[in-house]
Scaffold this active site. Sequence first.
Site, PDB file in Angstrom:
ATOM      1  N   LYS A 286     -42.930 -27.048  22.513  1.00  0.00           N
ATOM      2  CA  LYS A 286     -43.327 -25.830  23.195  1.00  0.00           C
ATOM      3  C   LYS A 286     -44.697 -26.075  23.858  1.00  0.00           C
ATOM      4  O   LYS A 286     -45.609 -26.573  23.218  1.00  0.00           O
ATOM      5  CB  LYS A 286     -43.424 -24.670  22.207  1.00  0.00           C
ATOM      6  CG  LYS A 286     -43.433 -23.298  22.839  1.00  0.00           C
ATOM      7  CD  LYS A 286     -43.103 -22.190  21.834  1.00  0.00           C
ATOM      8  CE  LYS A 286     -43.040 -20.831  22.509  1.00  0.00           C
ATOM      9  NZ  LYS A 286     -42.626 -19.757  21.580  1.00  0.00           N
ATOM     10  N   GLU A 372     -34.286  -8.362  12.195  1.00  0.00           N
ATOM     11  CA  GLU A 372     -34.692  -6.967  11.989  1.00  0.00           C
ATOM     12  C   GLU A 372     -33.757  -6.240  11.027  1.00  0.00           C
ATOM     13  O   GLU A 372     -34.191  -5.433  10.213  1.00  0.00           O
ATOM     14  CB  GLU A 372     -34.741  -6.236  13.333  1.00  0.00           C
ATOM     15  CG  GLU A 372     -35.908  -6.649  14.240  1.00  0.00           C
ATOM     16  CD  GLU A 372     -35.642  -7.917  15.025  1.00  0.00           C
ATOM     17  OE1 GLU A 372     -34.523  -8.465  14.940  1.00  0.00           O
ATOM     18  OE2 GLU A 372     -36.575  -8.383  15.707  1.00  0.00           O
ATOM     19  N   ARG A 400     -32.243  -2.947  16.767  1.00  0.00           N
ATOM     20  CA  ARG A 400     -31.307  -3.931  16.209  1.00  0.00           C
ATOM     21  C   ARG A 400     -31.019  -3.667  14.724  1.00  0.00           C
ATOM     22  O   ARG A 400     -30.035  -4.107  14.187  1.00  0.00           O
ATOM     23  CB  ARG A 400     -31.846  -5.350  16.396  1.00  0.00           C
ATOM     24  CG  ARG A 400     -30.804  -6.377  16.009  1.00  0.00           C
ATOM     25  CD  ARG A 400     -30.966  -7.707  16.615  1.00  0.00           C
ATOM     26  NE  ARG A 400     -30.603  -7.785  18.030  1.00  0.00           N
ATOM     27  CZ  ARG A 400     -30.658  -8.934  18.688  1.00  0.00           C
ATOM     28  NH1 ARG A 400     -31.064 -10.014  18.070  1.00  0.00           N
ATOM     29  NH2 ARG A 400     -30.328  -8.993  19.955  1.00  0.00           N
TER      30      ARG A 400
HETATM   31  C1  TPP Z   1     -34.457  -9.152  18.564  1.00  0.00           C
HETATM   32  C2  TPP Z   1     -35.790  -9.746  18.978  1.00  0.00           C
HETATM   33  N1  TPP Z   1     -36.780  -9.787  18.074  1.00  0.00           N
HETATM   34  C3  TPP Z   1     -37.977 -10.300  18.414  1.00  0.00           C
HETATM   35  C4  TPP Z   1     -38.199 -10.785  19.674  1.00  0.00           C
HETATM   36  C5  TPP Z   1     -39.563 -11.306  20.059  1.00  0.00           C
HETATM   37  N2  TPP Z   1     -39.502 -12.721  20.444  1.00  0.00           N
HETATM   38  C6  TPP Z   1     -39.467 -13.123  21.681  1.00  0.00           C
HETATM   39  S1  TPP Z   1     -39.405 -14.775  21.838  1.00  0.00           S
HETATM   40  C7  TPP Z   1     -39.481 -14.960  20.159  1.00  0.00           C
HETATM   41  C8  TPP Z   1     -39.477 -16.317  19.549  1.00  0.00           C
HETATM   42  C9  TPP Z   1     -38.252 -17.057  19.974  1.00  0.00           C
HETATM   43  O1  TPP Z   1     -38.304 -18.349  19.406  1.00  0.00           O
HETATM   44  P1  TPP Z   1     -37.307 -19.444  19.980  1.00  0.00           P
HETATM   45  O2  TPP Z   1     -35.957 -18.866  20.082  1.00  0.00           O
HETATM   46  O3  TPP Z   1     -37.491 -20.627  19.144  1.00  0.00           O
HETATM   47  O4  TPP Z   1     -37.802 -19.689  21.465  1.00  0.00           O
HETATM   48  P2  TPP Z   1     -39.103 -20.506  21.958  1.00  0.00           P
HETATM   49  O5  TPP Z   1     -40.126 -19.457  22.328  1.00  0.00           O
HETATM   50  O6  TPP Z   1     -39.542 -21.385  20.850  1.00  0.00           O
HETATM   51  O7  TPP Z   1     -38.625 -21.282  23.164  1.00  0.00           O
HETATM   52  C10 TPP Z   1     -39.521 -13.736  19.528  1.00  0.00           C
HETATM   53  C11 TPP Z   1     -39.611 -13.536  18.070  1.00  0.00           C
HETATM   54  C12 TPP Z   1     -37.132 -10.718  20.591  1.00  0.00           C
HETATM   55  N3  TPP Z   1     -37.276 -11.140  21.870  1.00  0.00           N
HETATM   56  N4  TPP Z   1     -35.944 -10.212  20.206  1.00  0.00           N
END
Ligand code: TPP
Length: 641
Positions: A286, A372, A400
Amino acid sequence: MTTFSKTPLLDTIRTPDDLRRLKVEQVRQVADELRQETIDAVSVTGGHFGAGLGVVELTTAIHYIFDTPRDRLIWDVGHQAYPHKILTGRRDRIRTLRTGGGLSGFTKRTESDYDPFGAAHSSTSISAGLGMAVARDLSGGKNNVIAVIGDGAMSAGMAYEAMNNAGAMNSRLIVILNDNDMSIAPPVGAMSAYLSRLYSGKTYRTLREAAKQLGNHLPKIIANRANRVEEYSRGFMMDGGTLFEELGFYYVGPIDGHNLDHLLPVLKNVRDMETGPILVHVVTQKGKGYGPAEASADKYHAVVKFDVATGTQAKSKPNAPAYQNVFGQSLVKEAQKDDKIIGITAAMPSGTGIDIFAKAFPTRTFDVGIAEQHAVTFAAGLATEGFKPFCAIYSTFLQRGYDQVVHDVAIQSLPVRFAIDRAGLVGADGATHAGSFDNAYLGCLPNFVIMAASDEAEMVHMVATQVAINDRPSALRYPRGEGRGVEMPEVGIPLEIGKGRIVREGSKIALLSFGTRLAECEKAADELAAHGLSTTIADARFMKPLDTDMILKLAREHEVLLTIEEGSIGGFGSHVMQLLADNGMLDGGLRMRAMVLPDVFLDHDTPAAMYGRAGLDAKGIVAKVFETLGKDFKAETVKLA
Ligand SMILES: Cc1ncc(C[n+]2csc(CCOP(=O)(O)OP(=O)(O)O)c2C)c(N)n1
Ligand SMILES: CC(=O)[C@@H](O)[C@H](O)COP(=O)(O)O
Ligand SMILES: [Mg+2]
């Protein structure tokens, strides 16, 4: 800004068709230029940053190998899709990202044919992809469907629901697991540990080994589940087998997601496989390719404008504390007096302020990952044992876990405390993240106590109030961003449940506010006074239970009663209207109006611009009063900014 010795190639690419006309040896240069363009664009717009940098090679390789948009490409969450947007005909608008009228910060169907599915809430890509794959099969199509999902998004139950179904259906679907060992914060959970074992134990598969993995699958077309079971029993699948294979996927990887010499041939082979679902495990970093983002992936998950040379972000000096920090600090103070208080977040520690609580009480803090539904029922379980769980989940993400709120918390009247941040409009994240509906979706539930803080001082008292509510669930909503800069109390004093407060005494007009629209009501009242209209302002504080005495009094003593809230129809205003109607207060002279968000999904902009469009700012309130009085409202007579 890195300069390239060769003729720039990115300038020659408007869509992936142009990319696919290049020689494979040129793809590396395209990726390098794409990374620089992404860095430069986000330094101007701000937005999500680290995730997009981490998938520059993957994005380039996918669009080079697959025939997008005929081959469907779905990005989970979609926050990493800025490089994708640059390659798919939107480079000319990339510097309008997340601004009013500009590009969305996530994938969006109405924005491009290359965005077959809208995203922003995580872990939806495999389900949507399977839907598209089955639609293809039913229609006799031949296209590929690719879902790119992150390791963080893999912590959500929905991803397993989808894989469970996909593995059994044997439908041709390509899932690319983009494993950068990061969520927003460092990842949590057994799945994250498992993935780390997968790529640390085996190191990266060399290209030869990855090809062998594929080779093992190529000749076998497993027609149906029975054959697959037989193949399993013959140990046909991978040595040892991975969780994904146990779920019926062919597993390829882990491979280096920045090495195009590996990515391109593996994706080409995967593209041509005529088998059931495949999971390609790519390992990325990342923030790849930009030092500050590599060094601090959580701080560069999302950025404001920044200086490319130094990485210094243009953080504005806030003139008031952020609500999320007031929540975290208040909870720490309450927990110092009460060892039953627990803090819970679903992968959003810094966004919710739970990170503040975690520093003070690490053993009483739980980050359950992007889960969630689990967070809510986990909190319910804690509450059954006498603990006081504060479940801090953004309004939009709590959607959710709604059945868990109803079934596991409300029906059992368990004292789970919901700290609902990002209530109301959030601005740049747009409609997917707007906290528009929690007044409506919680207000209809029996047993709940529901509060909204009108400012950061009120919030301190409301956190204390929630601590004291031990026989039923409670919800406290507050917006994204900073407070009003009001004087802060030393300690939180529990409020009397169901009691509102009169903020300003007037006569003819009554403005009854629920939440932080109170500030706009005060500005509107000043303006109305200039037009000779005396206005009472009341802060409801509670939507459930309502302060029935105060509200009925307002109705009796005023000609016009307006309710104002940062929420959709069906929330606070509906509850007040119900009370007034049930008490015959709408049968006579009172002119009552409920001011709510319009019944549309509002596109991203600044929160102020969005509230202006929604008519929920001071000008909108004045206009509504004039309209209700049947007076001509001449905007030019209004001195409001
Ligand atoms: C249901 C939900 N909960 C929380 C979030 C907040 N959120 C956005 S990106 C993220 C992390 C995602 O991690 P990953 O899938 O590993 O993607 P990366 O940013 O590492 O590419 C979170 C928790 C969300 N978008 N959707
Ligand atoms: C992509 C995603 O869902 C999160 O990064 C979200 O954008 C965070 O929102 P805040 O910036 O309001 O914390
Ligand atoms: Mg990740």
